[in-house]
Design an enzyme around this catalytic site. Structure first.
Site, PDB file in Angstrom:
ATOM      1  N   PHE A   1       0.846  -1.195   0.000  1.00 54.88           N
ATOM      2  CA  PHE A   1       0.000   0.000   0.000  1.00 54.88           C
ATOM      3  C   PHE A   1       0.878   1.240   0.000  1.00 54.88           C
ATOM      4  CE2 PHE A   1      -3.029  -2.758   2.601  1.00 54.88           C
ATOM      5  CZ  PHE A   1      -3.812  -3.083   1.503  1.00 54.88           C
ATOM      6  N   GLU A   2       0.381   2.295  -0.644  1.00 57.15           N
ATOM      7  CA  GLU A   2       1.190   3.510  -0.759  1.00 57.15           C
ATOM      8  C   GLU A   2       1.430   4.205   0.577  1.00 57.15           C
ATOM      9  OE1 GLU A   2      -0.956   5.981  -3.503  1.00 57.15           O
ATOM     10  OE2 GLU A   2      -2.128   6.902  -1.916  1.00 57.15           O
ATOM     11  N   GLY A   3       0.637   3.877   1.594  1.00 54.86           N
ATOM     12  CA  GLY A   3       0.888   4.426   2.920  1.00 54.86           C
ATOM     13  C   GLY A   3       2.218   3.962   3.495  1.00 54.86           C
ATOM     14  N   GLY A   4       2.811   2.916   2.889  1.00 56.55           N
ATOM     15  CA  GLY A   4       4.120   2.440   3.351  1.00 56.55           C
ATOM     16  C   GLY A   4       4.110   1.010   3.865  1.00 56.55           C
TER      17      GLY A   4
ATOM     18  N   GLY B   1      -1.220   8.117  -5.403  1.00 51.40           N
ATOM     19  CA  GLY B   1      -0.106   7.392  -6.017  1.00 51.40           C
ATOM     20  C   GLY B   1      -0.445   6.839  -7.390  1.00 51.40           C
TER      21      GLY B   1
END
Lengths: 257, 317
Positions: free
Chosen positions: A54-57, A135
């Protein structure tokens, strides 16, 4: 067009059909909503070795049933993950080539698979300002893409009002010529069928129909002339097992209403 | 936004970087941010939003801040509606996908009352990283061919001098001030962040001033027992403010989840009438209470306890 049968909603159909496209062992960069749900469904059914980012990390997400995150940036995404990273660093994994499939939803798509999630109408005087890329642009620029979206004529347009996330731009070699030497659209999954992109022109091509749907129906709901694959497949309807697993994951119908 | 390198270093040298206590109140910290300042906002979407500091800046009547954040949720709506900011740089802006497209964002941007400057998520991150590295730009391989870059005159498309490949250059972003909320830090500003760090480490090192809000201030001894957990060094920090539930109604990893009932009610109020809904919200929750504690009172014990129960149980049940 919103298809709802007694058996499942359109969103459930999207989730099941796109989950089936994912293979065990793949590394998938998933957006929130149906992509997150479909990737998790694939992980629980046929692809236990699927790695979700996920782009949150988050690297190696394992979403808990009934606790779907409201975006890909909350701690629910990180529960039982393998690793958390900064968001820039997790996006850089795309650029470094670690990702097999990028997987997102879409507001508007055109015949070359370009996605718009920024502006409806003239960007300088928009009819509607949409939330933007997140993203999406990075994912679509750097890896093979699956897009899951509802099939409506106003969403399937000849040319998007604004290219937020690049597909094949103006077709043929234009994506490569713009500097995007990797990735590109792989499949678009809708509630009517599954679409690929013709190899040379890079135009959208119907490759499979969902059962009970005709090519005419698809064309009527599409704002440009569709190519039709020589060997058109018919998908198997969602099984009891798939729907049961999906409803277990999203009991509140947060993403499958 | 991309200052001369000598100027950038000069501003850093001028800061008091000594090991000193810098604990202050929200109001005192708000006074460190001038009108028209460029402000980097930490966290992402509903996570570790420096809500208490944003709340204090709006109450202090700050105007025309240029704000930059990875992804912007309803704190951006409050910044627009209060006039604290009329220019927000971000990759995505709405309360959250489950609440649909932001009516406030639409109202302000479609009528030209405010600007939402859209960059890709990675571009925002690399702009902070370039800022943190003390270089004027970084190259990247996305945003090329899209219309996003066409609307951003600060970007450059180049042919790589080594390979000849096309590359997108994005300029450094060195905000005047960064607002970052953390789980804990000491009085000197040694900050420990649990969970998702988002862009906060780069943001802290890029900014010319850092204001930390923290769930609690701990002893320097506690920090020194786990220096590997320290993500922002004291010398980069200019102010430390203790603000329990400082991200509420958003979340703080490992401590509390979002106050979903509050956010649902907020979204419903905005849907009914965006302009009046947000005005009434600001009046009740931002301008009304006398202190942050009184604001938390308004959120309510029941909802905060529930958010806390959910937040602490996610990783520790």
């Amino acid at each position: 067009m919103t298809t709802r049968t007694a058996d499942h909603t359109a969103s459930e159909l999207l989730a099941v059909m796109s989950a089936r496209l994912l293979r065990d062992g793949q590394v998938v960069f998933a957006g929130v909503g149906v992509p997150l749900l479909a990737a998790t469904l694939a992980q629980r059914l046929h692809a236990p070795g699927l790695t979700i980012l996920f782009e949150g990390g988050v690297v190696g997400a394992f979403i808990e049933p009934g606790k779907l995150p409201p975006s890909t940036n909350e701690q629910r995404c990180a529960r039982r993950a393998n690793m958390v990273l900064g968001s820039t660093d997790v996006l850089l994994l795309l650029q470094r080539g670690y990702i097999d499939i990028g997987f997102m939803g879409g507001a508007q798509i055109d015949q070359y698979g370009n996605l718009n999630s920024s502006f409806i109408g003239d960007p300088d005087h928009p009819v509607t300002r949409l939330p933007g890329t997140g993203g999406g642009n990075d994912i679509a620029s750097l890896t093979q893409m699956i897009v899951a979206m509802k099939h409506e004529k106003r969403r399937f347009v000849k040319r998007v009002d604004f290219v937020t996330s690049p597909g094949f731009l103006s077709g043929a070699e234009s994506r490569r010529e713009a500097g995007l030497t990797t990735g590109g659209m792989y499949r678009v999954v809708t509630d009517l069928g599954i679409f690929g992109f013709e190899e040379r022109s890079k135009r959208m091509q119907l490759v499979a129909l969902h059962s009970g749907i005709t090519t005419e129906q698809v064309q009527t709901n599409t704002g440009f002339e569709l190519l039709i694959a020589a060997e058109l497949a018919i998908t198997e309807p969602p099984s009891e097992k798939e729907l049961k697993a999906l409803r277990h994951l999203d009991p509140d119908r947060l993403y499958t209403a | 936004m991309t200052p001369d390198y000598a100027e950038l270093c000069h501003r850093t040298h001028e800061r008091d970087r000594s090991l000193r206590e810098k604990v202050m109140s929200l109001d005192e910290a708000a006074a460190l941010v001038a009108d028209n300042a460029s402000v980097g906002i930490g966290g992402s979407t509903l996570s570790r939003t420096p809500m208490a500091m944003i709340w204090a800046l709006i109450r202090a009547g700050r105007k025309d801040l240029f704000c930059a954040r990875s992804i912007t949720s309803n704190e951006g709506e409050l910044l627009f509606a209060s006039g604290a900011s009329r220019h927000l740089l971000t990759s995505w802006f709405s309360q959250g996908i489950v609440w649909g497209v932001s009516r406030i964002m639409r109202l302000y941007t479609e009528t030209g009352r405010a600007r939402f400057e859209e960059w890709s998520h990675m571009a925002v991150g690399l702009r902070f990283r370039a800022g943190a590295m003390g270089v004027p730009f970084l190259p990247m391989r996305s945003m090329m061919g899209s219309d996003i870059a066409h609307r951003l005159p600060e970007t450059r498309l180049i042919d790589c001098p080594f390979t000849g490949a096309k590359l997108m250059l994005v300029p450094a972003l060195n905000p005047d001030v960064a607002l970052i909320h953390v789980q804990r830090c000491d009085a000197y500003g040694n900050a420990q962040i649990d969970g998702l760090p988002f862009m906060d480490l780069d943001l802290a090192m890029a900014a010319n001033r850092v204001i930390l809000t923290t769930e609690r201030i701990v002893s320097n001894n506690k920090i020194r027992r786990a220096p590997d957990q320290t993500k922002i060094p004291f010398m980069a920090v200019d102010a430390v403010v203790e603000a329990p539930f400082g991200s509420a109604p958003h979340e703080c990893y490992g401590i509390y989840e979002p106050c979903f009932e509050h956010l649902d009610a907020y979204a419903a109020q905005i849907r009914r009438d965006p302009e009046e809904g947000v005005r009434a919200y600001l009046e009740r929750y931002v301008y009304g209470p006398k202190s942050w504690a009184e604001y938390l009172d308004l959120l309510g014990l029941r909802e905060l306890l529930d958010a806390r129960r959910r937040g602490t149980s996610i990783h520790d049940d």
